[in-house]
Design a protein around this motif. Structure first.
Motif, PDB file in Angstrom:
ATOM      1  N   UNK A  57       0.846  -1.192   0.000  1.00 38.75           N
ATOM      2  CA  UNK A  57       0.000   0.000   0.000  1.00 38.75           C
ATOM      3  C   UNK A  57       0.882   1.243   0.000  1.00 38.75           C
ATOM      4  N   UNK A  58       0.570   2.181  -0.889  1.00 36.73           N
ATOM      5  CA  UNK A  58       1.262   3.465  -0.943  1.00 36.73           C
ATOM      6  C   UNK A  58       0.357   4.513  -0.312  1.00 36.73           C
ATOM      7  N   UNK A  59       0.884   5.266   0.629  1.00 35.34           N
ATOM      8  CA  UNK A  59       0.081   6.269   1.339  1.00 35.34           C
ATOM      9  C   UNK A  59      -0.579   7.234   0.352  1.00 35.34           C
TER      10      UNK A  59
ATOM     11  N   UNK B  88      -0.541   1.059  -5.394  1.00 33.83           N
ATOM     12  CA  UNK B  88      -0.196   2.429  -5.761  1.00 33.83           C
ATOM     13  C   UNK B  88      -1.238   3.177  -6.557  1.00 33.83           C
ATOM     14  N   UNK B  89      -2.499   2.631  -6.599  1.00 31.03           N
ATOM     15  CA  UNK B  89      -3.501   3.382  -7.362  1.00 31.03           C
ATOM     16  C   UNK B  89      -4.954   3.050  -7.051  1.00 31.03           C
ATOM     17  N   UNK B  90      -5.279   1.962  -6.344  1.00 26.46           N
ATOM     18  CA  UNK B  90      -6.684   1.580  -6.244  1.00 26.46           C
ATOM     19  C   UNK B  90      -7.543   2.584  -5.479  1.00 26.46           C
ATOM     20  N   UNK B  91      -6.944   3.365  -4.585  1.00 28.29           N
ATOM     21  CA  UNK B  91      -7.704   4.390  -3.872  1.00 28.29           C
ATOM     22  C   UNK B  91      -7.628   5.752  -4.558  1.00 28.29           C
ATOM     23  N   UNK B  92      -6.731   5.898  -5.508  1.00 31.07           N
ATOM     24  CA  UNK B  92      -6.579   7.163  -6.236  1.00 31.07           C
ATOM     25  C   UNK B  92      -6.173   6.845  -7.668  1.00 31.07           C
ATOM     26  N   UNK B  93      -7.111   6.336  -8.473  1.00 33.72           N
ATOM     27  CA  UNK B  93      -6.790   5.981  -9.856  1.00 33.72           C
ATOM     28  C   UNK B  93      -6.319   7.201 -10.654  1.00 33.72           C
ATOM     29  N   UNK B  94      -5.593   6.975 -11.737  1.00 30.96           N
ATOM     30  CA  UNK B  94      -5.120   8.106 -12.546  1.00 30.96           C
ATOM     31  C   UNK B  94      -6.274   8.912 -13.131  1.00 30.96           C
ATOM     32  N   UNK B  95      -5.988  10.156 -13.469  1.00 29.61           N
ATOM     33  CA  UNK B  95      -7.014  11.024 -14.062  1.00 29.61           C
ATOM     34  C   UNK B  95      -7.355  10.584 -15.475  1.00 29.61           C
ATOM     35  N   UNK B  96      -6.382  10.015 -16.157  1.00 32.50           N
ATOM     36  CA  UNK B  96      -6.617   9.541 -17.514  1.00 32.50           C
ATOM     37  C   UNK B  96      -7.207   8.134 -17.472  1.00 32.50           C
ATOM     38  N   UNK B  97      -7.974   7.757 -18.487  1.00 28.63           N
ATOM     39  CA  UNK B  97      -8.591   6.422 -18.483  1.00 28.63           C
ATOM     40  C   UNK B  97      -7.549   5.316 -18.433  1.00 28.63           C
ATOM     41  N   UNK B  98      -7.935   4.219 -17.796  1.00 26.22           N
ATOM     42  CA  UNK B  98      -7.050   3.074 -17.630  1.00 26.22           C
ATOM     43  C   UNK B  98      -7.805   1.800 -18.003  1.00 26.22           C
ATOM     44  N   UNK B  99      -7.201   1.014 -18.889  1.00 22.20           N
ATOM     45  CA  UNK B  99      -7.788  -0.243 -19.335  1.00 22.20           C
ATOM     46  C   UNK B  99      -7.016  -1.398 -18.705  1.00 22.20           C
ATOM     47  N   UNK B 100      -7.717  -2.370 -18.140  1.00 18.23           N
ATOM     48  CA  UNK B 100      -7.088  -3.598 -17.678  1.00 18.23           C
ATOM     49  C   UNK B 100      -7.090  -4.610 -18.820  1.00 18.23           C
ATOM     50  N   UNK B 101      -5.928  -5.175 -19.118  1.00 17.24           N
ATOM     51  CA  UNK B 101      -5.806  -6.238 -20.119  1.00 17.24           C
ATOM     52  C   UNK B 101      -5.473  -7.520 -19.361  1.00 17.24           C
ATOM     53  N   UNK B 102      -6.445  -8.421 -19.271  1.00 17.40           N
ATOM     54  CA  UNK B 102      -6.353  -9.548 -18.343  1.00 17.40           C
ATOM     55  C   UNK B 102      -6.175 -10.878 -19.065  1.00 17.40           C
ATOM     56  N   UNK B 103      -5.078 -11.531 -18.747  1.00 17.68           N
ATOM     57  CA  UNK B 103      -4.850 -12.930 -19.120  1.00 17.68           C
ATOM     58  C   UNK B 103      -4.723 -13.728 -17.829  1.00 17.68           C
ATOM     59  N   UNK B 104      -5.088 -14.980 -17.859  1.00 19.60           N
ATOM     60  CA  UNK B 104      -4.882 -15.843 -16.701  1.00 19.60           C
ATOM     61  C   UNK B 104      -5.730 -15.434 -15.516  1.00 19.60           C
ATOM     62  N   UNK B 105      -5.056 -15.249 -14.367  1.00 18.19           N
ATOM     63  CA  UNK B 105      -5.771 -15.008 -13.120  1.00 18.19           C
ATOM     64  C   UNK B 105      -5.699 -13.544 -12.694  1.00 18.19           C
ATOM     65  N   UNK B 106      -6.841 -13.022 -12.231  1.00 22.60           N
ATOM     66  CA  UNK B 106      -6.922 -11.727 -11.552  1.00 22.60           C
ATOM     67  C   UNK B 106      -7.627 -11.995 -10.232  1.00 22.60           C
ATOM     68  N   UNK B 107      -6.845 -12.261  -9.201  1.00 21.59           N
ATOM     69  CA  UNK B 107      -7.397 -12.729  -7.936  1.00 21.59           C
ATOM     70  C   UNK B 107      -7.072 -11.770  -6.802  1.00 21.59           C
ATOM     71  N   UNK B 108      -7.988 -11.710  -5.817  1.00 20.54           N
ATOM     72  CA  UNK B 108      -7.796 -10.889  -4.628  1.00 20.54           C
ATOM     73  C   UNK B 108      -7.460  -9.451  -5.046  1.00 20.54           C
ATOM     74  N   UNK B 109      -6.311  -8.939  -4.599  1.00 15.99           N
ATOM     75  CA  UNK B 109      -5.931  -7.588  -4.996  1.00 15.99           C
ATOM     76  C   UNK B 109      -5.804  -7.423  -6.492  1.00 15.99           C
ATOM     77  N   UNK B 110      -5.499  -8.520  -7.202  1.00 14.04           N
ATOM     78  CA  UNK B 110      -5.461  -8.449  -8.661  1.00 14.04           C
ATOM     79  C   UNK B 110      -6.821  -8.139  -9.243  1.00 14.04           C
ATOM     80  N   UNK B 111      -7.860  -8.749  -8.687  1.00 12.77           N
ATOM     81  CA  UNK B 111      -9.217  -8.453  -9.117  1.00 12.77           C
ATOM     82  C   UNK B 111      -9.606  -7.024  -8.732  1.00 12.77           C
TER      83      UNK B 111
END
Length: 255
Positions: free
Chosen positions: A77-79, A85-108
């Motif tokens: 966690x980054x203060x 480093x971003x889940x509580x303060x996502x970037x101002x510009x759009x962000x796309x997730x490109x998902x292969x395999x597993x996206x689990x827990x914090x990955x999800x």
């Protein structure tokens, strides 16, 4: 130079790749710090209009690196920024997730913090924290019910079971399904479509969509009006109209 992520910029798109394949791209505190810096750079660069977040070696991310946490006692966690480093303060510009395999827990939860999702049709998602006596506290409990129906979100969180990309697409969590190995290519295509539009308008639209989720129907237009006023007096708005009249592609300035 970052050690745990790769960053490349091409044609207005910044691609951030989590590069810890030996740990299924699990996030350590050092990885989170590098990711926070990469997202800050993305927002600061005039030549970047949109970002893509993905993982190396056909895996998105298995979430927090529990072995590293056990060794260091430091959460990933980054203060002021949150997990990765971003889940509580996502970037101002759009962000796309490109998902292969597993996206689990914090990955999800990283996927849920993104604005759009492209996934291989054999990808798997899940919030298994309750199986460990924990809860998904990096956005899983708050964002998932806003992305998919309430009862399905409850099932996902309370069972902790994985769910398929096909099912996630059925409920609207995924924008585009691809064949395995093509999620990043699909995300780049989507990013290119978006980046053709006015950069100032793109950022403003993202901000208003997110803020507007919490506005009441009797206040929403009054709250929206001052937040979009700058768009109609911008150079980009004038350029867009002029380019339309002249039947050419606009040359955006982001102003």
């Amino acid at each position: 130079m970052p050690q745990y992520i790769n960053v490349e910029v091409s044609d207005g798109i910044q691609i951030i790749t989590i590069n810890r394949p030996q740990a299924k791209n699990a996030i350590t505190i050092d990885t989170a710090v590098e990711m926070a810096a990469a997202f800050e750079e993305m927002d600061a660069r005039d030549d970047v209009r949109i970002g893509i977040l993905t993982g190396a070696a056909a895996t998105f991310s298995s979430g927090m690196d529990l072995k590293d946490f056990a060794r260091t006692g430091k959460r990933s966690v980054v203060e002021g920024k949150g997990f990765a480093g971003f889940v509580e303060a996502p970037p101002k510009k759009p962000l796309i997730a490109a998902v292969e395999g597993y996206a689990l827990a914090g990955g999800c939860e990283m996927v849920l913090a993104c604005d759009l999702v492209v996934a291989a049709n054999n990808a798997s998602f899940g919030l298994p924290e309750l199986k460990r006596g924990l809860v998904p506290g990096s956005g899983g409990m708050m964002r998932l019910p806003r992305r998919i129906p309430y009862h399905i979100a409850m099932e996902v969180v309370l069972t902790g079971d994985m769910f398929s990309a096909e099912r996630a697409h059925q409920f609207g969590l995924i924008n585009v399904l691809t064949e395995p190995g093509l999620a990043l290519a699909g995300a780049i295509k989507l990013a290119q479509r978006i980046s053709e539009n006015g950069p100032l308008a793109i950022q403003t639209a993202k901000r208003l969509i997110n803020e507007g989720l919490d506005w009441s129907s009797d206040q929403m237009f009054d709250l929206q009006r001052p937040r979009m006023a700058h768009i109609f007096s911008s150079l980009d708005a004038r350029e867009g109209s002029t380019a339309f009249a002249e039947k050419r592609k606009p040359v955006w300035q982001g102003k």
